[in-house]
Motif scaffolding. Structure first.
Motif, mmCIF file in Angstrom:
data_model
loop_
_atom_site.group_PDB
_atom_site.id
_atom_site.type_symbol
_atom_site.label_atom_id
_atom_site.label_comp_id
_atom_site.label_asym_id
_atom_site.label_seq_id
_atom_site.Cartn_x
_atom_site.Cartn_y
_atom_site.Cartn_z
ATOM 1 N N ILE A 1 0.819 -1.218 0.000
ATOM 2 C CA ILE A 1 0.000 0.000 0.000
ATOM 3 C C ILE A 1 0.857 1.275 0.000
ATOM 4 O O ILE A 1 0.679 2.139 -0.869
ATOM 5 C CB ILE A 1 -1.004 -0.035 1.173
ATOM 6 N N PRO A 2 1.821 1.423 0.928
ATOM 7 C CA PRO A 2 2.623 2.657 0.891
ATOM 8 C C PRO A 2 3.446 2.804 -0.392
ATOM 9 O O PRO A 2 3.616 3.922 -0.899
ATOM 10 C CB PRO A 2 3.546 2.514 2.115
ATOM 11 N N SER A 3 3.942 1.685 -0.924
ATOM 12 C CA SER A 3 4.766 1.783 -2.136
ATOM 13 C C SER A 3 3.955 2.306 -3.313
ATOM 14 O O SER A 3 4.443 3.100 -4.127
ATOM 15 C CB SER A 3 5.389 0.427 -2.476
ATOM 16 N N ARG A 4 2.714 1.876 -3.419
ATOM 17 C CA ARG A 4 1.846 2.356 -4.496
ATOM 18 C C ARG A 4 1.489 3.830 -4.296
ATOM 19 O O ARG A 4 1.444 4.606 -5.249
ATOM 20 C CB ARG A 4 0.570 1.511 -4.550
ATOM 21 N N ILE A 5 1.228 4.205 -3.061
ATOM 22 C CA ILE A 5 0.871 5.606 -2.794
ATOM 23 C C ILE A 5 2.072 6.516 -3.074
ATOM 24 O O ILE A 5 1.918 7.619 -3.622
ATOM 25 C CB ILE A 5 0.391 5.765 -1.339
ATOM 26 N N THR A 6 3.254 6.055 -2.712
ATOM 27 C CA THR A 6 4.461 6.854 -2.921
ATOM 28 C C THR A 6 4.682 7.164 -4.401
ATOM 29 O O THR A 6 5.143 8.247 -4.762
ATOM 30 C CB THR A 6 5.689 6.117 -2.350
ATOM 31 N N LYS A 7 4.312 6.208 -5.267
ATOM 32 C CA LYS A 7 4.478 6.434 -6.702
ATOM 33 C C LYS A 7 3.628 7.606 -7.180
ATOM 34 O O LYS A 7 4.020 8.340 -8.092
ATOM 35 C CB LYS A 7 4.122 5.172 -7.482
ATOM 36 N N GLY A 8 2.453 7.760 -6.577
ATOM 37 C CA GLY A 8 1.636 8.937 -6.850
ATOM 38 C C GLY A 8 0.858 8.930 -8.148
ATOM 39 O O GLY A 8 0.088 9.861 -8.414
ATOM 40 N N HIS A 9 1.011 7.909 -8.974
ATOM 41 C CA HIS A 9 0.259 7.848 -10.229
ATOM 42 C C HIS A 9 -1.197 7.454 -9.942
ATOM 43 O O HIS A 9 -1.481 6.728 -8.977
ATOM 44 C CB HIS A 9 0.889 6.838 -11.179
ATOM 45 N N GLU B 1 -3.292 5.310 -11.322
ATOM 46 C CA GLU B 1 -3.551 3.870 -11.266
ATOM 47 C C GLU B 1 -3.021 3.260 -9.972
ATOM 48 O O GLU B 1 -3.661 2.413 -9.356
ATOM 49 C CB GLU B 1 -2.921 3.168 -12.471
ATOM 50 N N ASP B 2 -1.823 3.680 -9.564
ATOM 51 C CA ASP B 2 -1.238 3.148 -8.331
ATOM 52 C C ASP B 2 -2.068 3.544 -7.114
ATOM 53 O O ASP B 2 -2.246 2.745 -6.186
ATOM 54 C CB ASP B 2 0.200 3.649 -8.174
ATOM 55 N N LEU B 3 -2.585 4.763 -7.106
ATOM 56 C CA LEU B 3 -3.421 5.202 -5.985
ATOM 57 C C LEU B 3 -4.713 4.392 -5.918
ATOM 58 O O LEU B 3 -5.150 3.999 -4.836
ATOM 59 C CB LEU B 3 -3.735 6.696 -6.128
ATOM 60 N N VAL B 4 -5.320 4.143 -7.071
ATOM 61 C CA VAL B 4 -6.552 3.349 -7.093
ATOM 62 C C VAL B 4 -6.294 1.956 -6.534
ATOM 63 O O VAL B 4 -7.081 1.436 -5.725
ATOM 64 C CB VAL B 4 -7.103 3.258 -8.534
ATOM 65 N N LEU B 5 -5.196 1.330 -6.944
ATOM 66 C CA LEU B 5 -4.876 -0.021 -6.474
ATOM 67 C C LEU B 5 -4.598 -0.028 -4.970
ATOM 68 O O LEU B 5 -5.042 -0.930 -4.244
ATOM 69 C CB LEU B 5 -3.675 -0.575 -7.233
ATOM 70 N N ALA B 6 -3.865 0.976 -4.490
ATOM 71 C CA ALA B 6 -3.548 1.042 -3.059
ATOM 72 C C ALA B 6 -4.812 1.253 -2.221
ATOM 73 O O ALA B 6 -5.038 0.548 -1.226
ATOM 74 C CB ALA B 6 -2.559 2.174 -2.801
#
Length: 605
Positions: A240-248, A250-255
């Motif tokens: 979860i934090p790794s996806r949020i850190t990316k900030g894109h 799609e990554d936010l939706v998945l997190a």
């Protein structure tokens, strides 16, 4: 006619070689099993009618000789260029269902050609893929236990590979196989799931995926976290934090989707992650940057709504997210304003207290009151197919006495609520939400023992209060009895009977509490019985067999409500001699009341 002509030819020229050959062919055809003929025509001639004939034969549960089942399975599985994959899928499933020999044949095929055979059967469809799992889980299909254990591991890894390889449209099939195999795992399979695979499973929790995919992904996630312990939780905390850190986007939706899904599964770990220092304060600016992305906003709202399960998370949301939630409610589109309003109702609940909001009870109560018309409007909107948000919001808001009175006085709203209950599909969360709302409207204050009353007095003295805090008049027995009368007149019991087959254990427990409240007033017991209440209570009492505290309380509530009815109404009228169930069947729940501990009873007579 052809056979008659052949007999005439045989009488005229019995030694003719062509006549003899024709007779031999007919005799040979007669010896071929009906199922074999249909399968041969389906495979070689691509005759779909022949495939339907084979399915009809199998669906009649007609006995299939072992050699016939084995031959047919081999032909159907190995068939090339089949036009109707659906028929092929159903025929394989039918053969495996009806024949032990077919199970063994498919088991041998998978064992001998593991990967190629798996691919061939898996690609036929969901039913054939289910057959693979069924065979792996049935030791009777194997000559040696070691063969079964080997193929179980091979098949599990092949399902995992499919999850990684296929497009999202097919994920439901792979996840279903993984879920079923993990459900019976004794420690051999879950170690094959590494961080990359668990990442793919968590990505399948994306709220945009079909419900079937998300439900299977949830089952797999729950079981894996249970089996893997700290290892699985570590993967989750990193995801979860790794996806949020990316900030894109799609990554936010998945997190956010993953966080929303795992909150009910591992609430303690999810709450710890949610309450990590800086998580929520940094979330809102991130959402403001992505405020043009509807999908990110929806996923964030889903996460915040799920996080409200935890009291600490509710307090944190109340502290950091109120302005953003109000903005979404006022300017959001589609379902998002309704969901934002639900979250506001949850966090502005009188039970939520923070240092920053202490003393603002009246203001917050008024804000929740202002949300009620919006929830009613959403429930009444024919274009709003999903009534879950509006009903959930009203369930939270109805904790307040003034809102209870507002809702109970709106007969049109009550009619719509009953219609929504009847229209809900089995397993729908709308059912539980609507029942919880009705429970709030009909709940009596608990009957306190003398000792409990004295304890309340001591608490009041300890808090420097001159006297005990008196309950709101709208929560006292006369007001609750009046609300119960309105609920019965709205046809609530008839509605409960209509959906009784669709009730989950949790929903059954809520219905039991409602029925106990509705039968408290003697004048209502006749109407409750006319709507089928007595039979409902007896049927559900028999169906609840668990030993959990919730199950025990549900059985007690149903037995107590049934006893109240039979005290007020002639039992022979409730359960007539010619009817079903018989009157004698009511004795078991009534007798169970004699075994209840006085401490368990919180209701009056």
């Amino acid at each position: 006619d052809g056979y008659r002509a052949l007999r005439e030819a045989a009488s005229l020229a019995p030694e003719n070689p062509k006549v003899k050959a024709a007779f031999l062919k007919i005799q040979s055809d007669d010896s071929i099993h009906t199922l074999q003929k249909s399968c041969t025509r389906f495979v070689l001639e691509h005759d779909e009618e022949a495939g339907k004939e084979a399915l009809n034969y199998l669906n009649r549960s007609a006995q299939v000789p072992a050699n016939v089942a084995t031959e047919c399975l081999d032909k159907v599985v190995k068939a090339k260029k089949i036009k109707s994959k659906e028929l092929q899928d159903e025929m394989v499933a039918g053969l495996v269902r009806e024949s032990v020999a077919a199970k063994s044949a498919l088991a041998k095929l998978l064992l001998d050609g593991s990967t190629a055979a798996f691919e061939q059967v898996y690609d036929m469809g969901d039913k054939s893929a289910n057959c693979i799992v069924e065979i792996v889980q049935q030791p009777s299909a194997w000559l040696k236990q070691s063969d079964g254990e080997k193929l179980e591991a091979d098949v599990f890894q092949l399902f995992l590979a499919k999850l990684l390889a296929v497009g999202h449209d097919d994920n439901g099939r792979a996840l279903k196989g993984i879920a079923r195999l993990l459900a019976t795992d004794e420690g051999r399979l879950h170690p094959f799931i590494d961080e990359e695979i668990f990442d793919a499973i968590l990505c399948s929790l994306d709220y945009r995926e079909p419900a079937e995919v998300r439900s299977q992904a949830t089952l797999v996630t729950a079981k894996y976290l249970e089996l893997s312990g700290e290892k699985g939780q570590t993967y989750l905390v990193r995801f979860i934090p790794s996806r949020i850190t990316k900030g894109h986007g799609e990554d936010l939706v998945l997190a956010f989707s993953a966080a929303a899904a795992v909150f009910p599964l591992v609430p303690t770990q999810a709450a710890a992650l949610f309450l990590t220092e800086g998580f929520l304060p940094s979330l809102i600016p991130l959402l403001d940057k992505k405020n043009k992305s509807a999908k990110v906003e929806q996923a964030a709202l889903n996460m915040l709504s799920a996080a409200c399960l935890d009291s600490g998370c509710r307090a944190a949301i109340k502290k950091h997210c109120l302005p953003w939630l109000r903005l979404v409610m006022d300017k959001g589109k589609q379902d998002r304003p309704g969901l934002a309003a639900v979250i506001l109702a949850k966090v502005l609940n009188p039970t939520v207290r923070t240092k920053d909001t202490k003393g603002n009870d009246t203001q917050e109560r008024n804000e929740v009151n202002d949300l009620v018309p919006m929830f009613k409007k959403l429930l009444a909107d024919p274009l709003q197919e999903n009534k879950q948000s509006s009903i959930e919001g009203l369930a939270y808001a109805s904790i307040q006495p003034s809102i209870k009175e507002d809702l109970i006085g709106d007969r049109l709203f009550l009619a719509r609520l009953m219609d929504s209950l009847k229209a809900s599909h089995p397993g729908s969360t709308t059912i539980f939400g609507a029942l919880t709302l009705i429970e709030h409207l009909t709940r009596y204050l608990p009957v306190l023992s003398e000792e409990q009353r004295k304890m309340n007095q001591l608490k009041a003295y300890a808090n420097a209060a001159k006297s005990e805090a008196k309950p709101d008049p709208l929560e006292e027995d006369p007001a609750v009895s009046r609300r119960c009368k309105v609920i019965v007149e709205a046809g609530a019991v008839t509605t409960f009977v209509a959906i009784s087959d669709h009730l989950s254990p949790a929903s059954t427990a809520v219905v039991a509490n409602i029925m106990l409240s509705l039968t408290r007033t003697p004048a209502l017991r006749g109407k409750v019985t006319q709507q089928g209440g007595a039979r409902l209570l007896l049927t559900k009492y028999t169906a609840v067999t668990g030993l959990s505290a919730i199950d025990k309380q549900a059985r007690f509530a149903m037995a107590h409500a049934l006893a109240r009815i039979l005290v007020s109404i002639d039992p022979t009228l409730v359960f007539p001699a010619a009817g079903s169930p018989p009157l004698a069947s009511a004795s078991r729940p009534i007798l169970s009341l004699l075994k209840q501990n006085d401490a368990e009873v919180s209701e009056g007579p």
